[in-house]
Design a protein around this motif. Structure first.
Motif, mmCIF file in Angstrom:
data_model
loop_
_atom_site.group_PDB
_atom_site.id
_atom_site.type_symbol
_atom_site.label_atom_id
_atom_site.label_comp_id
_atom_site.label_asym_id
_atom_site.label_seq_id
_atom_site.Cartn_x
_atom_site.Cartn_y
_atom_site.Cartn_z
ATOM 1 N N VAL A 1 -10.207 0.253 12.799
ATOM 2 C CA VAL A 1 -10.416 0.141 11.341
ATOM 3 C C VAL A 1 -9.306 0.813 10.537
ATOM 4 C CG1 VAL A 1 -12.916 -0.138 11.400
ATOM 5 C CG2 VAL A 1 -11.932 2.171 11.333
ATOM 6 N N ILE A 2 -8.561 1.708 11.133
ATOM 7 C CA ILE A 2 -7.451 2.355 10.440
ATOM 8 C C ILE A 2 -6.232 1.456 10.568
ATOM 9 C CG2 ILE A 2 -5.929 4.370 10.398
ATOM 10 C CD1 ILE A 2 -8.351 6.026 11.346
ATOM 11 N N ARG A 3 -5.718 1.007 9.464
ATOM 12 C CA ARG A 3 -4.750 -0.084 9.445
ATOM 13 C C ARG A 3 -3.306 0.418 9.514
ATOM 14 N NH1 ARG A 3 -8.075 -4.239 7.307
ATOM 15 N NH2 ARG A 3 -6.359 -5.681 7.706
ATOM 16 N N THR A 4 -2.451 -0.429 10.080
ATOM 17 C CA THR A 4 -1.044 -0.047 10.272
ATOM 18 C C THR A 4 -0.057 -1.089 9.744
ATOM 19 O OG1 THR A 4 -0.987 -1.059 12.488
ATOM 20 C CG2 THR A 4 -1.597 1.282 12.357
ATOM 21 N N GLU A 5 -0.524 -2.167 9.103
ATOM 22 C CA GLU A 5 0.382 -3.261 8.771
ATOM 23 C C GLU A 5 1.472 -2.888 7.772
ATOM 24 O OE1 GLU A 5 -3.574 -4.771 6.818
ATOM 25 O OE2 GLU A 5 -3.005 -3.366 8.399
ATOM 26 N N ILE A 6 1.251 -1.841 6.983
ATOM 27 C CA ILE A 6 2.308 -1.462 6.032
ATOM 28 C C ILE A 6 2.962 -0.138 6.420
ATOM 29 C CG2 ILE A 6 1.323 -2.776 4.124
ATOM 30 C CD1 ILE A 6 0.304 -0.136 2.961
ATOM 31 N N LEU A 7 2.796 0.275 7.672
ATOM 32 C CA LEU A 7 3.422 1.528 8.117
ATOM 33 C C LEU A 7 4.936 1.483 7.967
ATOM 34 C CD1 LEU A 7 3.414 4.313 9.423
ATOM 35 C CD2 LEU A 7 3.240 3.196 11.669
ATOM 36 N N GLY A 8 5.561 0.358 8.344
ATOM 37 C CA GLY A 8 7.007 0.243 8.232
ATOM 38 C C GLY A 8 7.485 0.372 6.804
ATOM 39 N N GLU A 9 6.802 -0.313 5.895
ATOM 40 C CA GLU A 9 7.156 -0.229 4.474
ATOM 41 C C GLU A 9 6.975 1.196 3.962
ATOM 42 O OE1 GLU A 9 5.943 -2.349 0.204
ATOM 43 O OE2 GLU A 9 4.812 -2.807 2.041
ATOM 44 N N TYR A 10 5.912 1.843 4.391
ATOM 45 C CA TYR A 10 5.647 3.228 3.998
ATOM 46 C C TYR A 10 6.775 4.147 4.465
ATOM 47 C CZ TYR A 10 3.204 7.763 4.013
ATOM 48 O OH TYR A 10 2.840 9.087 3.825
ATOM 49 N N LEU A 11 7.188 4.010 5.717
ATOM 50 C CA LEU A 11 8.232 4.881 6.264
ATOM 51 C C LEU A 11 9.563 4.675 5.558
ATOM 52 C CD1 LEU A 11 7.389 4.649 10.078
ATOM 53 C CD2 LEU A 11 6.856 6.515 8.488
ATOM 54 N N ASN A 12 9.776 3.486 5.035
ATOM 55 C CA ASN A 12 11.014 3.209 4.293
ATOM 56 C C ASN A 12 10.961 3.706 2.850
ATOM 57 O OD1 ASN A 12 12.378 1.915 6.409
ATOM 58 N ND2 ASN A 12 11.413 -0.053 5.938
ATOM 59 N N THR A 13 9.758 4.071 2.391
ATOM 60 C CA THR A 13 9.564 4.459 0.991
ATOM 61 C C THR A 13 9.317 5.950 0.815
ATOM 62 O OG1 THR A 13 8.514 2.292 0.671
ATOM 63 C CG2 THR A 13 8.310 3.857 -1.127
#
Length: 258
Positions: free
Chosen positions: A5-17
């Motif tokens: 249930v803990i989502r990871t689809e925007i982890l890459g975008e987060y790490l770049n921001t």
């Protein structure tokens, strides 16, 4: 990681921001001089501002006088904040897991819900409403709360075993907070508990300095933005769009900006 249930689809975008100086700024955090072996300034800050988000009429200066110096106020002025302070204190020395999350809710909800509801998952529908009575969010169905929370506990256990960068720790701490309040498993006290879980995960992964992160104060000072960033995911639990979660997730690291 096989998270449920803990989502990871925007982890890459987060790490770049995320702010590049996060590790340096985090490492520079220190406890306040006013803290002692029996009094924590930053636990007071967290308890007061997390409570103020929920509408409690309490001021930090007054609470510090009460907690550190024993100055008496009317019980109704301090009791819910004292309960939350106890919950944070418990979290600092206990493992983040299913049983202890239940115990934290028992502590923080002593003067919020009936005793038989403390630490117990809700069995009724839950709606989050605006001050004028409009429904702004429909939480997980009572028939799926238990199964969703089991997935949530399992995800936390898995994350605690993983080697994560400090940036990833901040991402998952915020996501734990967000997923929890979207499930909304308790009859009341969900916001207080979600903010505590976020800090608790940071503490488990990063140590004592995590408890000095002024997240609750930042959320209170931007509480309209805080709620807006939670709402933007959608109206109903089954239809939440976590691709829109970035503004919420960035509030935690951004609270460390000078």
């Amino acid at each position: 990681m096989n998270l449920q249930v803990i989502r990871t689809e925007i982890l890459g975008e987060y790490l770049n921001t995320i702010p590049e100086d996060l590790p340096k700024v985090f490492e520079a955090l220190e406890d306040a001089e006013i803290s002692t072996d029996t009094f924590s300034f930053y636990t007071s800050v967290a308890s007061v501002y997390s409570s103020k988000i929920e509408g409690e009429d309490i001021e930090l200066d007054s609470y510090i006088k009460h907690k550190k110096f024993g100055i008496e106020f009317l019980p109704d002025y301090t009791k819910k904040i004292d309960d939350l302070y106890s919950a944070y204190t418990f979290a600092k020395t206990n493992v983040l897991n299913k049983d202890n999350i239940s115990e934290v809710h028992k502590l923080l909800s002593k003067h919020i819900v009936a005793k038989h509801q403390q630490g117990k998952l809700r069995i009724h529908n839950m709606y989050v409403s605006t001050p004028d009575g409009k429904i702004e969010y429909v939480a997980a169905s009572p028939y799926e709360v238990a199964s969703e929370m089991e997935k949530f506990y399992s995800d936390i256990a898995l994350l605690l075993k993983q080697e994560l960068s400090i940036q990833e720790v901040f991402f998952f701490a915020s996501m734990i907070h967000l997923v929890f309040v979207k499930i909304h498993p308790w009859n009341d006290g969900n916001g207080r508990c979600g903010r505590l879980l976020e800090k608790w995960f940071l503490g488990q992964k990063l140590g004592e300095k995590a408890w000095f992160v002024p997240s609750e104060r930042n959320y209170y000072e931007q509480h309209q933005t805080y709620y807006k960033n939670i709402r933007v995911l959608g109206l109903e639990y089954a239809e939440l769009d976590y691709s829109k979660a970035l503004p919420f997730l960035l509030m935690l690291p951004n609270c460390l900006k000078a």
